[in-house]
Design an enzyme around this catalytic site. Sequence first.
Site, PDB file in Angstrom:
ATOM      1  N   PRO C   2       0.804  -1.409  -0.148  1.00 29.27           N
ATOM      2  CG  PRO C   2      -1.114  -1.793   1.590  1.00 29.27           C
ATOM      3  CD  PRO C   2       0.346  -2.143   0.985  1.00 29.27           C
ATOM      4  CE1 TYR C   3       2.593   7.604  -1.774  1.00 32.12           C
ATOM      5  CE2 TYR C   3       0.071   7.969  -2.375  1.00 32.12           C
ATOM      6  CZ  TYR C   3       1.589   8.491  -2.045  1.00 32.12           C
ATOM      7  OH  TYR C   3       1.629   9.678  -1.962  1.00 32.12           O
TER       8      TYR C   3
END
Lengths: 67, 67, 67, 67, 67, 67
Positions: C2-3
């Site tokens: 994830p970011y």
Amino acid sequence: MPYVNIKITDEDATSEQKAKLIEGVTRLLQDVLGKNPATMIVIIDEVPTDNWGIAGEQVTSRRRRGM
Amino acid sequence: MPYVNIKITDEDATSEQKAKLIEGVTRLLQDVLGKNPATMIVIIDEVPTDNWGIAGEQVTSRRRRGM
Amino acid sequence: MPYVNIKITDEDATSEQKAKLIEGVTRLLQDVLGKNPATMIVIIDEVPTDNWGIAGEQVTSRRRRGM
Amino acid sequence: MPYVNIKITDEDATSEQKAKLIEGVTRLLQDVLGKNPATMIVIIDEVPTDNWGIAGEQVTSRRRRGM
Amino acid sequence: MPYVNIKITDEDATSEQKAKLIEGVTRLLQDVLGKNPATMIVIIDEVPTDNWGIAGEQVTSRRRRGM
Amino acid sequence: MPYVNIKITDEDATSEQKAKLIEGVTRLLQDVLGKNPATMIVIIDEVPTDNWGIAGEQVTSRRRRGM
């Protein structure tokens, strides 16, 4: 380590074209900045033409006018 | 007041998991920064694996290789 | 993978607080979604209070009113 | 030249409403900053209510409570 | 028409390197997608190493460890 | 509830202009979508002209050419 977000209108980009964008941007950042690509992230967003405006006009309407 | 955007690949996150992310991030910001949560916004974007690249490769292709 | 992007007003968050946000968000995503943290990216943006509006009013002006 | 990103919950905004947002934001930036609108871009993202949190709670759940 | 946002750590990228990123990304999108570059926007954000986390750790701290 | 991010080049926008953008965008979203402004957030990012590209060219260079 860079993070790149590419937004394009949702008009039939193929999986191959997306793969080329991801590869190409990653290589460019590596070439220009010397960054390690291992943790480089590229995210492509495809935006409906109704939701994208240029010069105050929806792309949907520009497309109808042949632009 | 903080604003948080979480991007994950679109691979079956449940509504319950999203609720936990929203709750958890909000509590974390409150604990660490002492911010009032009333106007705290969290937005989760789910990105197709074809549109997410790591190290120059689509996640779709990494998944095929068991990564 | 994830970011996460966290936007807060630029009001003296310390390096230690930022480290705690980065650690905390990364652990949360790992706990809730079971994601490998190796390529997880967290970016914190600090925004001047003149550039942040809530309910149509600059935070600078809200702070003056004791909010 | 400005770029504007508007995020709203995905709850039946019409194409006409989106056109008005695009027109209105473009005109506002032109009026306030004197910017040339020719290269002004507006992008609207519609976010599922499960993916939007306020004050630590999903909008889906707030809607159920009549908020 | 695409919009591209590149986030890098704030570690002395020169104006020439930024010009190369802007040129290179614009050309890539034109080559792969056939898009008209006239309204193509590229924005580069330079993020302090204290504000960027990878794998739960600030880049500042990774740099100290020689990473 | 909407969230709006406005990116402009960093060329001396005043605090009053920013206040007008925040007010104007908030009112527009309220008028067009009927949204409650209480939790509406507007964030303005000012981007150095070296970091903003149009049509493959830095704005710094366009300004030198009188554009």
